[in-house]
Design a protein around this motif. Structure first.
Motif, mmCIF file in Angstrom:
data_model
loop_
_atom_site.group_PDB
_atom_site.id
_atom_site.type_symbol
_atom_site.label_atom_id
_atom_site.label_comp_id
_atom_site.label_asym_id
_atom_site.label_seq_id
_atom_site.Cartn_x
_atom_site.Cartn_y
_atom_site.Cartn_z
ATOM 1 N N ILE A 1 0.836 -1.208 0.000
ATOM 2 C CA ILE A 1 0.000 0.000 0.000
ATOM 3 C C ILE A 1 0.864 1.248 0.000
ATOM 4 O O ILE A 1 0.635 2.190 -0.774
ATOM 5 C CB ILE A 1 -0.939 -0.005 1.215
ATOM 6 C CG1 ILE A 1 -1.928 -1.166 1.131
ATOM 7 C CG2 ILE A 1 -1.697 1.327 1.312
ATOM 8 C CD1 ILE A 1 -2.719 -1.397 2.400
ATOM 9 N N VAL A 2 1.875 1.278 0.857
ATOM 10 C CA VAL A 2 2.767 2.429 0.940
ATOM 11 C C VAL A 2 3.466 2.661 -0.396
ATOM 12 O O VAL A 2 3.568 3.800 -0.874
ATOM 13 C CB VAL A 2 3.803 2.238 2.066
ATOM 14 C CG1 VAL A 2 4.896 3.309 1.984
ATOM 15 C CG2 VAL A 2 3.125 2.284 3.424
ATOM 16 N N SER A 3 3.931 1.588 -1.016
ATOM 17 C CA SER A 3 4.622 1.698 -2.300
ATOM 18 C C SER A 3 3.706 2.246 -3.386
ATOM 19 O O SER A 3 4.088 3.129 -4.163
ATOM 20 C CB SER A 3 5.160 0.327 -2.709
ATOM 21 O OG SER A 3 5.771 0.380 -3.979
ATOM 22 N N TYR A 4 2.476 1.733 -3.434
ATOM 23 C CA TYR A 4 1.522 2.190 -4.445
ATOM 24 C C TYR A 4 1.200 3.673 -4.269
ATOM 25 O O TYR A 4 1.235 4.444 -5.237
ATOM 26 C CB TYR A 4 0.234 1.367 -4.359
ATOM 27 C CG TYR A 4 -0.895 1.917 -5.189
ATOM 28 C CD1 TYR A 4 -0.828 1.919 -6.576
ATOM 29 C CD2 TYR A 4 -2.036 2.450 -4.589
ATOM 30 C CE1 TYR A 4 -1.858 2.432 -7.348
ATOM 31 C CE2 TYR A 4 -3.078 2.961 -5.340
ATOM 32 C CZ TYR A 4 -2.974 2.946 -6.724
ATOM 33 O OH TYR A 4 -3.999 3.465 -7.474
ATOM 34 N N LYS A 5 0.922 4.090 -3.045
ATOM 35 C CA LYS A 5 0.582 5.489 -2.790
ATOM 36 C C LYS A 5 1.771 6.406 -3.081
ATOM 37 O O LYS A 5 1.603 7.520 -3.584
ATOM 38 C CB LYS A 5 0.100 5.654 -1.353
ATOM 39 C CG LYS A 5 -1.237 4.954 -1.085
ATOM 40 C CD LYS A 5 -1.630 4.995 0.379
ATOM 41 C CE LYS A 5 -2.072 6.361 0.802
ATOM 42 N NZ LYS A 5 -2.607 6.356 2.188
ATOM 43 N N LYS A 6 2.977 5.946 -2.778
ATOM 44 C CA LYS A 6 4.176 6.742 -3.056
ATOM 45 C C LYS A 6 4.378 6.913 -4.554
ATOM 46 O O LYS A 6 4.699 8.014 -5.035
ATOM 47 C CB LYS A 6 5.394 6.071 -2.434
ATOM 48 C CG LYS A 6 6.692 6.839 -2.637
ATOM 49 C CD LYS A 6 7.859 6.136 -1.969
ATOM 50 C CE LYS A 6 9.165 6.904 -2.194
ATOM 51 N NZ LYS A 6 10.314 6.204 -1.536
ATOM 52 N N ASN A 7 4.173 5.825 -5.305
ATOM 53 C CA ASN A 7 4.361 5.882 -6.751
ATOM 54 C C ASN A 7 3.329 6.770 -7.433
ATOM 55 O O ASN A 7 3.629 7.457 -8.413
ATOM 56 C CB ASN A 7 4.305 4.479 -7.349
ATOM 57 C CG ASN A 7 5.511 3.643 -6.991
ATOM 58 O OD1 ASN A 7 6.568 4.173 -6.650
ATOM 59 N ND2 ASN A 7 5.364 2.318 -7.048
ATOM 60 N N LYS A 8 2.118 6.755 -6.927
ATOM 61 C CA LYS A 8 1.031 7.528 -7.534
ATOM 62 C C LYS A 8 0.943 8.953 -6.999
ATOM 63 O O LYS A 8 0.342 9.819 -7.638
ATOM 64 C CB LYS A 8 -0.305 6.820 -7.291
ATOM 65 C CG LYS A 8 -0.485 5.554 -8.104
ATOM 66 C CD LYS A 8 -0.591 5.848 -9.591
ATOM 67 C CE LYS A 8 -0.869 4.614 -10.396
ATOM 68 N NZ LYS A 8 -1.014 4.898 -11.850
#
Length: 293
Positions: free
Chosen positions: A98-105
């Protein structure tokens, strides 16, 4: 088309990006206010996003823009026995994805909730999920409780609502959410009565009704009618759970978000309101719960 707070895009399209693009094109034409693709495994978020993006690539620029405006994701861990046993690692992996997805987006991310997660004590070994009471010894039973509470705590940490799966497990579900103290989210695929609905609503939870409400047994229809009308207007949501639980008259077919109009028509008739009034109500509730303003 209308808001759908719970469906499985990857399962609905069998992971086939061409089939996925056809589904997204149909959804773009209908242009709902809100739709949420639900996760059930600790490691499925990246896989689901990849399938969505591949399917999206086959659309026109206008279709793509439309779909991206209403399409949201959740991620959570359904109480599978193997993930219950490995719960600490699984919850950490879930958080990292989740953290990775939100950071990327960045600010444009459309991540809306933790879940689905919760408790399932419906024992039917012949079902695809193979639930067998004999598998739930004291360690697994305790571990299921802990896995759910860990995700409720993760939701609090991330300030996100939770999509709760609760089947034949009302008292234990209440115990978990009271222990965590994070009363923010949806009890999905409602299958309980008025007393249970009151307990959740009093704690601040929303209740989502799906296609199963349209084919309730005649002996239970009066009770279902009372529940449908009991749910406060500001706590009511609708869902498909596609590809499961297709509503009448599509029962027996793989479900799709395009069938949710049948559920809206049924619920609207039960609550003595127009379909448009119900749609506006659910959209408003989605806006509030998921902070869409």
């Amino acid at each position: 088309m209308f808001s759908d707070t719970h469906f499985h895009f990857h399962l609905m399209t069998d992971g086939d990006e061409v089939k996925g693009s056809e589904s997204l094109r149909g959804l773009a034409k209908e242009n709902p206010f809100f739709m949420m693709d639900i996760g059930t495994r600790c490691d499925d978020l990246e896989e689901r996003i990849l399938h969505f993006e591949k399917s999206l690539s086959h659309l026109t620029a206008d279709e793509k823009k439309t779909v991206e405006s209403f399409f949201y994701f959740s991620a959570g861990i359904w109480p599978d026995i193997e993930e219950i046993k490995d719960r600490e690692r699984c919850v950490k992996l879930l958080e990292n994805q989740i953290v990775s997805y939100k950071k990327n987006k960045g600010e444009s991310h459309h991540f809306a909730a933790i879940g689905e997660c919760g408790l399932d004590h419906h024992w039917n070994p012949s079902n695809p999920d193979g639930r067998n009471e004999a598998d739930f010894d004291s360690d697994i039973y305790k571990g299921e409780h802990e896995l759910f509470v860990m995700q409720l705590n993760l939701a609090r940490k991330m300030n996100l609502p939770v999509v709760v799966h609760s089947r034949d497990a009302f008292e234990d579900t209440i115990s978990c959410i009271d222990e965590a103290g994070w009363h923010n989210g949806i009890i999905h695929c409602w299958s309980y009565g008025i007393d249970e609905a009151r307990a959740f609503v009093d704690r601040g939870w929303y209740i989502a009704l799906g296609g199963a409400t349209t084919y309730t047994k005649k002996s239970r229809m009066e009770q279902m009618h009372k529940v449908i009308n009991f749910i406060p207007a500001d706590r009511l949501l609708l869902e498909t759970d596609a590809p499961y639980l297709a509503p009448v008259p599509m029962r027996g077919h793989p479900n799709t978000p395009l069938y949710i109009n049948h559920t809206y028509e049924f619920i609207a008739s039960q609550r003595n309101m127009t379909v448009q009034e119900l749609s506006d109500l659910v959209d408003s509730n989605c806006r509030r719960l998921f902070h869409l303003d």
